[in-house]
Design an enzyme around this catalytic site. Structure first.
Site, mmCIF file in Angstrom:
data_model
loop_
_atom_site.group_PDB
_atom_site.id
_atom_site.type_symbol
_atom_site.label_atom_id
_atom_site.label_comp_id
_atom_site.label_asym_id
_atom_site.label_seq_id
_atom_site.Cartn_x
_atom_site.Cartn_y
_atom_site.Cartn_z
ATOM 1 N N HIS A 17 29.527 33.408 91.823
ATOM 2 C CA HIS A 17 28.738 34.491 91.794
ATOM 3 C C HIS A 17 29.381 35.735 91.535
ATOM 4 O O HIS A 17 29.206 36.638 92.288
ATOM 5 C CB HIS A 17 28.187 34.514 93.092
ATOM 6 N N ASP A 19 30.214 36.605 88.026
ATOM 7 C CA ASP A 19 29.836 36.955 86.679
ATOM 8 C C ASP A 19 29.053 37.967 86.334
ATOM 9 O O ASP A 19 29.308 38.905 85.743
ATOM 10 C CB ASP A 19 29.503 35.607 86.000
ATOM 11 N N GLY A 114 21.264 18.916 85.352
ATOM 12 C CA GLY A 114 20.604 19.940 86.598
ATOM 13 C C GLY A 114 21.611 19.440 87.698
ATOM 14 O O GLY A 114 21.153 19.856 89.052
ATOM 15 N N GLY A 116 24.347 21.470 88.053
ATOM 16 C CA GLY A 116 25.514 22.613 88.257
ATOM 17 C C GLY A 116 26.393 22.441 87.168
ATOM 18 O O GLY A 116 27.534 23.102 87.201
ATOM 19 N N LEU A 117 26.477 21.379 86.347
ATOM 20 C CA LEU A 117 27.893 21.104 85.461
ATOM 21 C C LEU A 117 27.426 21.580 84.076
ATOM 22 O O LEU A 117 28.036 21.326 83.010
ATOM 23 C CB LEU A 117 27.950 19.545 85.307
ATOM 24 N N SER A 120 22.840 22.275 80.244
ATOM 25 C CA SER A 120 22.076 23.068 79.139
ATOM 26 C C SER A 120 22.854 23.423 78.272
ATOM 27 O O SER A 120 22.725 23.846 76.947
ATOM 28 C CB SER A 120 21.239 24.308 80.010
ATOM 29 N N ASP A 164 28.865 29.931 80.998
ATOM 30 C CA ASP A 164 28.725 28.431 80.540
ATOM 31 C C ASP A 164 28.995 28.120 79.020
ATOM 32 O O ASP A 164 29.568 27.121 78.636
ATOM 33 C CB ASP A 164 27.430 28.183 80.908
ATOM 34 N N TYR A 216 18.712 33.195 94.071
ATOM 35 C CA TYR A 216 19.867 33.589 92.736
ATOM 36 C C TYR A 216 19.498 35.226 92.516
ATOM 37 O O TYR A 216 20.239 35.802 92.622
ATOM 38 C CB TYR A 216 19.743 32.631 91.709
#
Ligand code: ADP
Ligand code: MG
Length: 371
Positions: A17, A19, A114, A116-117, A120, A164, A216
């Site tokens: 949190h 970035d 989905g 968190g790794l 996407s 990412d 978020y």
């Protein structure tokens, strides 16, 4: 012309949190990858299939945001962003008249979706790399990462930072990637737990909470508000005294997380640069406590996994990713791995929670050609 590329998911070692506060993050690539096999056609359409999804999806090559939703939007977004880049740079006029004229795209992946790794980014980057290769665009890796990020931000509509996609494109085996989210400068930082007889475990809690989207946005707004009250462009420039001067207790806690977390990234990088990977554990655990108590993005499933890992001798453990579910990482001595894993499983079992998935991981390479 057919091209096949793989791109990895990632774990953020530390720097959570931060970035969107111009901070520093330290992700590394997972050995788990998504592979895209792209064949150029002249059909005017893109047909996408994924081994994880029943039905293929077809859309026009000149797809625009809003035309495609669901999982294939991640692929359509890359086609759209790449078309835009090709038209801007005039590439389509010389060597490749018409840019993308039709595609068949086949996806397969072993990145948990989905969790968190960053499945996407792995999906976007694998497609973008295969297209770059098939179309002979010769884009450099940061440019491919920015195409992939545009797909996610402006086509799919998820307001993620740059981490990412840059991790998926730039990470190297045996290293974590230090990314300065203000300057976009990157540096490879040696990270080799195995060399010190250590193991980094990933614990997928399988927990996911409905609130995560709105929370978020709330956290981003709180950080902006705290920076504005201090007269700063971002919390990257705040110091602990300024944070203490904030009179709103919630904003103070949020800002304290950001300022201390950026400091922890600096500390972890120094420790890794000094070759003392065994000494980063305390910073990982402190990061978790800060995310739990000051930033308030942890949930019971994450806290229980962290506490059970630490109780069984892990040197450090923290939630990784945005929070409200997803994964925990735990750094353990090789000799303690069995006990740490058993302790986490027992804690979940005791609460009748779905069993977590637990596996050891190592820092792997970024996107690469595949068979
Ligand atoms: P994460 O990136 O943490 O895994 P996201 O919600 O950002 O989670 O992205 C997950 C989404 O990406 C999935 O819901 C799906 O739409 C898409 N996706 C990722 N990998 C695949 C895949 N192999 N096949 C189809 N869709 C995928
Ligand atoms: Mg994602």
């Amino acid at each position: 012309m057919t091209s096949t590329w793989s791109a990895p998911g990632r774990v953020n070692l530390i720097g959570e949190h931060v970035d969107y506060n111009d901070g520093l993050v330290l992700p590394f690539a997972l050995p788990m990858t998504t592979t895209a096999r792209v064949t150029l056609t002249s059909s005017g359409n893109v047909t996408v299939c994924s081994a994880d999804v029943d039905q293929p999806v077809t859309f026009a090559v000149d797809v625009e945001p809003g035309d495609v939703t669901g999982w294939s939007a991640y692929v359509a977004g890359v086609v759209w962003a790449l078309n835009d880049l090709i038209s801007q740079t005039g590439e389509a006029d010389d060597a490749r008249p018409g840019g993308i004229r039709g595609l068949e795209v086949e996806i397969r992946s072993d990145v948990p979706v989905g969790a968190g790794l960053s499945s996407s980014a792995a999906l976007e980057c694998s497609v973008a790399c295969a297209l770059n290769d098939a179309l002979e665009l010769r884009l450099d890796r940061p440019t491919i990462a920015s195409v992939a990020r545009r797909a996610e931000n402006d086509f799919v509509g998820v307001p993620t930072g740059a981490m990412d996609q840059l991790a998926s494109m730039l990470c190297q085996e045996g290293y974590a990637l230090l990314l300065d989210c203000r300057t976009m400068e990157t540096r490879q930082v040696s990270f080799d737990p195995g060399h010190a007889d250590l193991t980094l475990l990933v614990i997928d809690t399988h927990a996911g909470h409905e609130l995560s989207g709105s929370e978020y946005g709330d956290r981003r707004k709180a950080c902006e508000a705290a920076a504005a009250r201090l007269g700063l462009g971002s919390l990257r420039d705040a110091d602990p005294d300024q944070v203490a001067s904030l009179d709103d207790p919630v904003l103070q806690r949020r800002a304290r997380h950001v300022v201390t977390e950026i400091e922890r990234v600096h500390e972890v990088v120094s420790v890794l640069d000094a070759g003392r990977v065994q000494d980063i554990g305390g910073f990982l655990t402190a990061s978790h406590e800060s995310l739990r108590d000051d930033f308030e993005v942890s949930v019971e499933e994450l806290d229980v996994a962290v506490d059970a890992a630490l109780a069984a001798g892990a040197l450090g453990a923290r939630m990784t990713g945005a929070g409200f579910g997803g994964c925990v990482i735990a750094l353990c001595r090789n000799a303690d791995v069995g006990e740490v894993e058993a302790s986490v499983r027992a804690a979940y079992d005791q609460r009748d929670w779905v069993a977590p998935s637990i596996w050891p991981t190592t820092p792997a390479q970024g996107a690469a050609p595949a068979l």
